[in-house]
Scaffold this motif. Structure first.
Motif, PDB file in Angstrom:
ATOM      1  N   ILE A  69       0.702  -1.219   0.048  1.00 20.64           N
ATOM      2  CA  ILE A  69      -0.375  -0.314   0.290  1.00 20.64           C
ATOM      3  C   ILE A  69       0.679   1.559   0.302  1.00 20.64           C
ATOM      4  N   GLU A  70       2.111   0.671   0.873  1.00 19.99           N
ATOM      5  CA  GLU A  70       3.091   2.376   1.048  1.00 19.99           C
ATOM      6  C   GLU A  70       4.269   1.454   1.049  1.00 19.99           C
ATOM      7  N   GLY A  71       5.279   2.646   0.892  1.00 18.47           N
ATOM      8  CA  GLY A  71       6.705   1.852   1.292  1.00 18.47           C
ATOM      9  C   GLY A  71       7.307   2.371   0.120  1.00 18.47           C
ATOM     10  N   ASP A  72       9.041   1.762   0.370  1.00 17.66           N
ATOM     11  CA  ASP A  72      10.242   2.675  -0.711  1.00 17.66           C
ATOM     12  C   ASP A  72      10.246   0.291  -0.856  1.00 17.66           C
ATOM     13  N   GLY A  73      10.488  -0.513  -1.987  1.00 16.91           N
ATOM     14  CA  GLY A  73      11.697  -1.522  -1.558  1.00 16.91           C
ATOM     15  C   GLY A  73      10.396  -3.006  -2.108  1.00 16.91           C
ATOM     16  N   LYS A  74      11.152  -3.473  -1.974  1.00 16.98           N
ATOM     17  CA  LYS A  74      10.356  -4.540  -2.038  1.00 16.98           C
ATOM     18  C   LYS A  74       9.469  -6.307  -1.224  1.00 16.98           C
ATOM     19  N   LEU A  75       8.620  -6.966  -1.027  1.00 19.00           N
ATOM     20  CA  LEU A  75       8.413  -7.727  -0.399  1.00 19.00           C
ATOM     21  C   LEU A  75       9.257  -8.818  -0.675  1.00 19.00           C
ATOM     22  N   THR A  76       9.968  -9.314   1.374  1.00 18.93           N
ATOM     23  CA  THR A  76      10.215 -10.292   1.618  1.00 18.93           C
ATOM     24  C   THR A  76       9.763 -11.600   0.854  1.00 18.93           C
ATOM     25  N   ARG A  77      10.652 -12.336   0.480  1.00 20.86           N
ATOM     26  CA  ARG A  77       9.243 -14.025  -0.297  1.00 20.86           C
ATOM     27  C   ARG A  77       8.580 -14.507   1.176  1.00 20.86           C
ATOM     28  N   GLU A  78      10.082 -14.355   1.582  1.00 19.90           N
ATOM     29  CA  GLU A  78       9.205 -14.886   3.112  1.00 19.90           C
ATOM     30  C   GLU A  78       8.168 -14.185   4.228  1.00 19.90           C
ATOM     31  N   ILE A  79       7.054 -13.021   3.395  1.00 15.21           N
ATOM     32  CA  ILE A  79       6.242 -12.365   3.996  1.00 15.21           C
ATOM     33  C   ILE A  79       5.107 -14.058   4.116  1.00 15.21           C
ATOM     34  N   ASN A  80       5.053 -14.890   3.273  1.00 18.89           N
ATOM     35  CA  ASN A  80       4.393 -16.450   3.109  1.00 18.89           C
ATOM     36  C   ASN A  80       4.025 -16.585   4.426  1.00 18.89           C
ATOM     37  N   MET A  81       4.755 -17.010   5.284  1.00 17.73           N
ATOM     38  CA  MET A  81       5.469 -17.478   7.183  1.00 17.73           C
ATOM     39  C   MET A  81       4.357 -16.247   7.153  1.00 17.73           C
ATOM     40  N   HIS A  82       4.734 -15.588   7.679  1.00 18.39           N
ATOM     41  CA  HIS A  82       4.720 -14.110   8.711  1.00 18.39           C
ATOM     42  C   HIS A  82       2.343 -13.940   8.275  1.00 18.39           C
ATOM     43  N   MET A  83       2.577 -14.044   6.803  1.00 17.68           N
ATOM     44  CA  MET A  83       1.023 -14.392   6.791  1.00 17.68           C
ATOM     45  C   MET A  83       0.318 -15.640   7.084  1.00 17.68           C
ATOM     46  N   ALA A  84       0.859 -16.179   6.676  1.00 18.36           N
ATOM     47  CA  ALA A  84       0.597 -18.030   7.944  1.00 18.36           C
ATOM     48  C   ALA A  84       0.509 -17.743   8.798  1.00 18.36           C
ATOM     49  N   CYS A  85       0.982 -17.082   9.754  1.00 22.49           N
ATOM     50  CA  CYS A  85       0.734 -16.771  11.236  1.00 22.49           C
ATOM     51  C   CYS A  85      -0.435 -15.885  11.365  1.00 22.49           C
ATOM     52  N   TYR A  86      -0.584 -14.387  11.204  1.00 20.38           N
ATOM     53  CA  TYR A  86      -1.607 -13.760  11.447  1.00 20.38           C
ATOM     54  C   TYR A  86      -2.759 -14.690  10.753  1.00 20.38           C
ATOM     55  N   LYS A  87      -2.695 -15.310   9.756  1.00 16.80           N
ATOM     56  CA  LYS A  87      -4.573 -15.250   8.881  1.00 16.80           C
ATOM     57  C   LYS A  87      -4.555 -16.675  10.011  1.00 16.80           C
ATOM     58  N   GLN A  88      -3.720 -17.555  10.905  1.00 20.51           N
ATOM     59  CA  GLN A  88      -4.102 -18.959  11.463  1.00 20.51           C
ATOM     60  C   GLN A  88      -4.574 -18.844  12.342  1.00 20.51           C
ATOM     61  N   ASN A  89      -4.130 -17.346  13.447  1.00 16.48           N
ATOM     62  CA  ASN A  89      -4.505 -17.004  14.532  1.00 16.48           C
ATOM     63  C   ASN A  89      -4.288 -15.392  15.047  1.00 16.48           C
ATOM     64  N   LYS A  90      -5.824 -15.018  15.143  1.00 17.70           N
ATOM     65  CA  LYS A  90      -6.249 -12.978  15.572  1.00 17.70           C
ATOM     66  C   LYS A  90      -5.110 -12.078  16.734  1.00 17.70           C
ATOM     67  N   LYS A  91      -4.478 -13.884  17.669  1.00 17.70           N
ATOM     68  CA  LYS A  91      -4.010 -13.225  19.145  1.00 17.70           C
ATOM     69  C   LYS A  91      -2.766 -12.683  18.243  1.00 17.70           C
ATOM     70  N   ILE A  92      -2.268 -13.583  17.482  1.00 12.76           N
ATOM     71  CA  ILE A  92      -0.754 -12.849  17.012  1.00 12.76           C
ATOM     72  C   ILE A  92      -0.735 -11.493  16.041  1.00 12.76           C
ATOM     73  N   GLY A  93       0.076 -10.671  17.185  1.00 10.03           N
ATOM     74  CA  GLY A  93       0.705  -9.038  16.969  1.00 10.03           C
ATOM     75  C   GLY A  93       1.628  -8.685  16.245  1.00 10.03           C
TER      76      GLY A  93
END
Length: 208
Positions: A69-93
């Motif tokens: 949405i905003e920011g310089d640079g590109k996404l790390t390919r490891e975003i899939n690991m982060h999203m796996a955490c966030y989407k699996q459990n809402k407690k994870i901030g």
């Protein structure tokens, strides 16, 4: 700028991580859930190219479809690991993935990190997950299944990624960083405790 204070804060934390050998030039990435729609996240090559010396606009604002949405640079390919955490459990901030010097010793050997210090007891076991190549869907799926297996007990938690590094989930950025620091001290102690145990100097009574 969206989420300016949060992005400044993340810059400070990742620089501290790098300076304290809690990640290295080979990588690491940190993300923070802002709300149901957005996370903020460090860009790819934050360590290799910038030695974690980031400015707030380097921090990416990303939606849950992994679009910047905003920011310089590109996404790390490891975003899939982060999203796996966030989407699996809402407690994870917050999700911290790092390559800390002492914890990486246990991750590289593929063994559980002995949890010896009082400051880390709330984490329980600190397992090393089975090996999956970095940045792959297979690694993200393995992490998702691990998070799922924890049920509601997902914060604070940590696991080692075999031959790769560490993954920490917690409610906030500063709580997650606090856990990283505690775990690294524990790993430093554990290395020496295991040596003393094998040499017969002081037996290691705690479960490892």
């Amino acid at each position: 700028m969206l989420y300016e204070s949060e992005r400044k804060d993340l810059c400070t934390v990742v620089k501290t991580m790098f300076d304290r050998f809690e990640t290295n030039a080979a990588g690491g990435n940190v993300s923070v859930r802002i709300d149901d729609d957005h996370i903020i996240m460090t860009p790819t090559l934050m360590s290799q190219q910038k030695l974690c010396n980031l400015n707030p606009y380097d921090i990416l604002v990303v939606n849950m479809d992994e679009e910047i949405i905003e920011g310089d640079g590109k996404l790390t390919r490891e975003i899939n690991m982060h999203m796996a955490c966030y989407k699996q459990n809402k407690k994870i901030g917050c999700v911290i993935h790092a390559h800390p010097r002492d914890s990486l010793f246990f991750a590289t050997l593929g063994i559980e990190l002995p949890n010896l210090t009082e400051a880390t007891q709330k984490l329980g076991k600190i397992p090393t997950l089975d090996y999956r190549p970095a940045t792959t869907v297979e690694l993200a799926d393995l992490v998702r299944e691990h998070i799922k297996s924890l049920g509601d007990d997902v914060v604070p938690k940590a696991c080692l990624l075999n031959s790769h590094g560490i993954l920490i989930t917690d409610k906030t950025l500063h709580k997650a960083y606090d856990m990283l620091e505690r775990i690294e001290y524990n790993a430093y102690i554990a290395e020496k405790a295991l040596i003393f145990d094998k040499l017969g100097i002081v037996p290691l009574h705690k479960e490892c």
